[in-house]
Write a protein that holds these residues in place. Structure first.
Motif, short mmCIF file in Angstrom:
data_model
loop_
_atom_site.label_atom_id
_atom_site.label_comp_id
_atom_site.label_asym_id
_atom_site.label_seq_id
_atom_site.Cartn_x
_atom_site.Cartn_y
_atom_site.Cartn_z
N PHE A 60 0.47 -1.13 0.04
CA PHE A 60 -0.08 -0.12 -0.07
C PHE A 60 0.92 1.28 -0.13
CE2 PHE A 60 -2.77 -3.21 1.89
CZ PHE A 60 -3.92 -3.26 1.01
N SER A 61 2.12 1.09 0.01
CA SER A 61 3.05 2.33 0.24
C SER A 61 3.07 2.92 -1.44
CB SER A 61 4.51 2.22 0.80
OG SER A 61 5.03 1.51 -0.10
N ASP A 62 2.98 2.23 -2.26
CA ASP A 62 3.10 2.61 -3.48
C ASP A 62 2.12 1.55 -4.60
OD1 ASP A 62 3.90 3.84 -5.78
OD2 ASP A 62 5.99 2.94 -5.95
N PRO A 63 0.87 1.52 -4.54
CA PRO A 63 0.13 0.54 -5.47
C PRO A 63 0.21 1.01 -6.83
CG PRO A 63 -1.12 1.88 -3.56
CD PRO A 63 0.09 2.54 -3.77
N ASP A 64 0.55 -0.25 -7.76
CA ASP A 64 0.77 0.02 -8.82
C ASP A 64 -0.59 0.28 -9.89
OD1 ASP A 64 1.48 -0.26 -11.52
OD2 ASP A 64 2.53 -2.15 -11.38
N TRP A 65 -0.71 1.43 -10.10
CA TRP A 65 -2.00 1.79 -10.71
C TRP A 65 -2.07 1.52 -12.44
CZ3 TRP A 65 -5.80 2.25 -7.69
CH2 TRP A 65 -5.67 2.64 -6.45
N SER A 66 -1.08 1.08 -13.00
CA SER A 66 -0.99 0.80 -14.29
C SER A 66 -1.60 -0.21 -14.73
CB SER A 66 0.63 0.76 -14.91
OG SER A 66 0.95 -0.67 -14.20
N LYS A 67 -2.02 -1.16 -13.86
CA LYS A 67 -2.87 -2.25 -14.26
C LYS A 67 -4.54 -2.02 -13.99
CE LYS A 67 0.41 -5.48 -15.43
NZ LYS A 67 1.59 -4.78 -15.15
N LEU A 68 -4.74 -0.87 -13.58
CA LEU A 68 -5.90 -0.52 -13.12
C LEU A 68 -7.09 -0.93 -14.28
CD1 LEU A 68 -7.93 0.57 -10.88
CD2 LEU A 68 -7.62 2.92 -11.94
N PRO A 69 -6.92 -0.64 -15.57
CA PRO A 69 -7.80 -0.72 -16.45
C PRO A 69 -8.47 -2.39 -16.55
CG PRO A 69 -6.52 0.59 -17.35
CD PRO A 69 -5.73 0.25 -15.98
N GLU A 70 -7.31 -2.98 -16.51
CA GLU A 70 -7.39 -4.62 -16.56
C GLU A 70 -8.11 -5.06 -15.31
OE1 GLU A 70 -4.18 -7.12 -16.62
OE2 GLU A 70 -5.43 -8.98 -16.73
N ALA A 71 -7.84 -4.46 -14.28
CA ALA A 71 -8.42 -4.90 -12.89
C ALA A 71 -10.01 -4.58 -13.03
CB ALA A 71 -7.77 -3.97 -11.61
N LEU A 72 -10.30 -3.38 -13.59
CA LEU A 72 -11.60 -2.94 -13.32
C LEU A 72 -12.39 -3.86 -14.53
CD1 LEU A 72 -11.43 1.03 -13.63
CD2 LEU A 72 -11.99 -0.52 -11.72
N PHE A 73 -11.96 -4.06 -15.78
CA PHE A 73 -12.58 -5.29 -16.48
C PHE A 73 -12.81 -6.56 -15.91
CE2 PHE A 73 -12.08 -8.50 -19.80
CZ PHE A 73 -12.87 -8.07 -20.69
N GLN A 74 -11.86 -7.20 -15.13
CA GLN A 74 -11.96 -8.20 -14.43
C GLN A 74 -12.88 -7.94 -13.45
OE1 GLN A 74 -11.00 -10.87 -15.40
NE2 GLN A 74 -9.12 -10.55 -16.62
N THR A 75 -13.06 -7.09 -12.80
CA THR A 75 -14.04 -6.60 -11.68
C THR A 75 -15.40 -6.93 -12.14
OG1 THR A 75 -12.50 -5.26 -10.82
CG2 THR A 75 -14.98 -4.97 -9.74
N TRP A 76 -15.55 -6.06 -13.47
CA TRP A 76 -17.07 -6.27 -14.07
C TRP A 76 -17.17 -7.89 -14.39
CZ3 TRP A 76 -21.29 -4.17 -14.35
CH2 TRP A 76 -22.38 -4.30 -15.30
N ARG A 77 -16.43 -8.48 -14.87
CA ARG A 77 -16.49 -9.77 -14.98
C ARG A 77 -16.96 -10.60 -13.78
NH1 ARG A 77 -12.67 -13.19 -18.77
NH2 ARG A 77 -14.16 -12.15 -20.26
N SER A 78 -16.49 -10.28 -12.75
CA SER A 78 -16.82 -10.82 -11.29
C SER A 78 -18.20 -10.65 -11.03
CB SER A 78 -15.66 -10.64 -10.14
OG SER A 78 -14.71 -11.27 -10.50
#
Lengths: 277, 247, 275
Positions: A60-78
């Motif tokens: 949490f000191s430096d979360p990597d936001w570059s993968k956010l779009p993929e994360a959101l896509f996968q979240t929508w799938r879930s």
């Protein structure tokens, strides 16, 4: 002190609740036996706080936001899995739960149904998914199906409990007017039980949002899949970002769904009031 | 309202957007393959059972230890999270908010991450169960304290008691039946969860599930599943019996 | 303080070495956050050891008034003085200490139903017990002693280990009186103590309160809405109507006309309890 002397003379003896004491002793013994069964490495236990703190920093000191779009896509799938699972599950559970209610179905229908629900409740969704995927493969569809089947166990129980708790007056009125069993359910029980059942259905969705992330862990897709992958790669920055996404999405869905549920229940109350007035 | 729900449902089934592809065809395609596996599932291979005793003991141990530790933590936390037992809005909201965050993360996700942190074993499993239990027990108990009659608190205040004294001497016995019932419920859930924790390496019988699945031993898998089922149902019966005696 | 209990007296009584406290309300107004003014400029002086009834319909402000005396409701303006304390100046520990000296009983008994009778009466010892001791469930032998005596004095010693919720209404109110007595208070407040009880039980609870006043010499302030109870059990009566004092004088000689002035309407049958 003189306390004993001056006590009221007729103080009843404090009852010794042997059963209670035995119960507590049993809990204690079971706890110790269980602790033994864990085979814990004590050294690890000592290092636990500093370990957790260390990884918290990594995540949490430096979360990597570059993968956010993929994360959101996968979240929508879930979320999709959760929604489709809830919808199918609730429809099936309602159809199966109504005949399982006392006063609706005969006993030879009720008992087997209730046993089936109990058995389904006892099996974790992950195991249902493991069985299903032998036929359907590792797809989100498997996840949704597992959620639907797993949901039947609990939701069908809620359904017959809700129906049994609704006042029987209207149902009897329909019966008295010469309605058959189907008509009694449709016009007598359904109107008074449906708001609560809809609210429980939404609650099912909230639970499914959490479970669908778990199903990802066995590979059916969604945010859980991504989480396992990046945890195995030990890319803690991405894991931290994923956890933040999971928390925010889950809490947002909880809040929205909770608000809708309150609206449904309040609407039901005011409708009841209309009926009385 | 209904239109909105329908639209939402439609959105969730568009594969291109990441939705669920309702793929009945694949079932037909995989059927012969699947039918054979289902056949194996229907003929459980009981010879696996002796190998399950130890991991099953581990599973039950994790469930028990997780329940006891979480109960010890959840009892004070639920008093902090309820309005009558904690009139201080700031600390109450802080407790509630942190527990909402804890509850937003699913159990197996905790397990996966903790296994990566502290290594394979029962320790990550127990921590997972404790976090999960605290989340639900505190929520359910504090809500029930919120909705219960708390007029007895006024007597405690009128007698010059601190909130802590009132909570310990009166609120705790008053809410104990609810607490005990929810703790038993969390024990039931724990057995169910700890059975699968092993899939991600957090100890217990799940490890065996993962193993036999890897070797396509579906006959052994079904024996294990039936064993879990029986254990879960037994625990449920015991817990229901105990709950009836709580009055 | 424990000295009070070290001398055994006749069964069912307990000596009070303390001196009762007077109560003084000076121009007290209470306005609730929602704007309702429950008390308007009330000034009163109650001597130590008096047995006073506060009579009025519901909504007249009598519940509010009694709660300003132990600070459960703060006075918006004006001062409330109880014995040596100015209530409105007290905060935190000092306020709790004052409350420890003021016993209170309620219409709804306010018992924790699922806790034992003993635990409920132990509540009366809170102000005299450090919090950490309560946390560990360590009641001193002195506290235990006081609790048992208080229960004995209301004739409820037999029930000490039973659950409070299993008792009848009259028994519950006796437990509540024992809880207040175990505080060893200087002042006793009672907010409609018999409104939830049947007539015979109501009379016996009122006699218990009168006994507290005569035998222990406590200042007793009891809210009532029934005229015959006020006349029979109290010496002085204060009439409240819409938050203002409309009568203050002897209770036994108060006329029906006086009560009509307090109620603001002709007397009805429900204004009397009967036997």
């Amino acid at each position: 002190m003189t306390a004993l002397l001056s006590s009221p003379t007729r103080v009843p003896a404090k009852p010794r609740r042997l059963a209670l004491r035995a119960a507590w002793t049993l809990v204690g013994v079971l706890f110790i036996a269980s602790f033994w069964g864990l085979d814990l490495e004590w050294a690890k236990l000592w290092e636990l706080p500093s370990d957790v703190w260390h990884y918290f920093g990594l995540m949490f000191s430096d979360p990597d936001w570059s993968k956010l779009p993929e994360a959101l896509f996968q979240t929508w799938r879930s979320v999709s899995m959760a929604w489709v699972g809830a919808l199918v599950g609730v429809v099936l559970a309602t159809l199966l739960g109504i005949p399982a209610a006392e006063g609706v179905g005969p006993i030879w229908v009720r008992l087997p149904l209730r046993w089936m629900f109990a058995v389904i409740r006892a099996v974790p969704e992950v195991i249902i998914a493991i069985i299903l995927l032998t036929v359907t493969g590792l797809t989100p569809f498997t996840g949704a199906l597992a959620l639907a089947i797993g949901g039947i166990g609990t939701h069908a129980k809620w359904t017959y409990e809700t129906i049994e708790a609704t006042p029987t007056g209207t149902g009897e009125a329909v019966k008295a007017a010469g309605g058959n069993r189907m008509q009694m359910v449709r016009w007598g029980l359904w109107p008074s039980a449906s708001p609560e059942l809809m609210s429980l259905g939404l609650y099912r969705f909230e639970i499914n949002v959490r479970t669908s992330a778990i199903l990802g862990l066995i590979g059916v897709g969604g945010i859980g899949d991504m989480l396992t992958a990046y945890t195995q790669f030990r890319e803690w920055g991405v894991v931290g970002m994923l956890i933040i996404v999971v928390i925010v999405v889950t809490m947002t869905i909880d809040a929205i769904s909770g608000r809708i549920r309150r609206r449904i229940m309040e609407g039901a109350k005011s409708r009841d009031l209309d009926r009385i007035v | 309202m209904i239109a909105a729900l329908a639209a939402f449902t439609a959105l969730t089934t568009i594969p291109a957007l990441g939705g669920v592809e309702i793929d009945l065809e694949s079932i037909a395609r995989n059927w012969s393959n699947g039918a054979q596996r289902v056949g194996m599932l229907l003929t459980p291979d009981w010879s696996i059972l002796p190998r399950t005793w130890e991991p099953m003991y581990q599973t039950l141990s994790m469930a028990m230890v997780g329940t006891v530790i979480s109960a010890a933590l959840a009892i004070p936390l639920s008093l902090w999270a309820a309005r009558p037992t904690n009139p201080n809005g700031l600390t109450r909201r802080a407790v509630r908010f942190s527990l909402n965050v804890v509850r937003a993360i699913p159990d197996l996700v905790y397990a996966t991450i903790l296994v990566a942190m502290v290594g394979v074993g029962t320790l990550p499993g127990v921590i997972t169960l404790v976090l999960f239990d605290i989340g639900i027990v505190v929520k359910l108990v504090s809500e029930s304290i919120d909705s219960a009659d708390s007029s007895y608190m006024e007597a405690g205040r009128a007698a010059g008691g601190t909130q802590t004294q009132i909570n310990k001497v009166t609120a705790l016995p008053q809410s104990w039946p609810v607490m005990a019932s929810q703790i038993l419920y969390s024990l039931e859930l724990n057995v169910r969860i700890s059975a699968i924790l092993g899939i991600v390496g957090a100890g217990g019988i799940g490890r065996l599930i993962d193993e036999v699945r890897g070797f396509y031993r579906y006959d052994a898998l079904s024996a294990i599943i039936i064993e879990i089922l029986v254990v879960v149902l037994i625990i449920e019966v015991i817990s229901n019996g105990l709950r009836k005696r709580l009055r | 303080m424990p000295e009070r209990t070290t001398h055994a007296e006749a069964e069912g009584t307990q000596p009070s070495a303390s001196v009762a406290w007077p109560i003084e309300l000076d121009a007290v107004t209470v306005r609730y956050p929602n704007g309702v003014v429950a008390l308007r400029d009330v000034s009163l002086s109650i001597a130590a050891g008096e047995m006073v009834s506060v009579v009025g319909l519901s909504g007249s402000g009598k519940s509010t008034m009694i709660r300003t005396i132990n600070g459960l409701v703060p006075a918006t303006t004006g001062t409330v003085t109880v014995g040596p304390h100015v209530v409105s100046k007290l905060r935190g520990r000092a306020l709790r200490e004052l409350r420890g000296n003021v016993g209170m009983i309620f219409q709804g008994f306010n018992l924790a139903d699922r806790a034992s009778v003993y635990q409920n009466v132990l509540v009366g010892r809170f102000a005299h017990t450090p919090t950490w001791k309560s946390m560990l469930g360590m009641a001193s032998s002195g506290d235990r002693e006081i609790v048992l005596r208080a229960l004995d004095s209301v004739g409820m010693l037999e029930k000490v280990w039973g659950r409070a919720g299993a008792l009848s209404g009259g028994q519950k109110q006796r437990i509540a009186i024992a809880r207040a007595l175990s505080q060893q208070p200087e002042v006793m407040l009672a907010d409609e103590p018999v409104a939830s009880l049947d007539p015979p039980t109501a009379h016996s609870v009122m006699s218990d309160l009168a006994r507290v006043n005569t035998e222990r010499g406590l200042t007793v302030l009891v809210n009532l809405h029934l005229m015959d109870l006020a006349r029979q059990y109290t010496t002085r009566m204060i009439g409240l109507r819409a938050g203002e004092v409309v009568y203050d004088g002897p209770a036994s000689t108060a006329t029906d006309a006086d009560f009509e002035a307090i109620y603001g309407r002709p007397i009805q049958s429900r204004d009397r309890l009967g036997k």
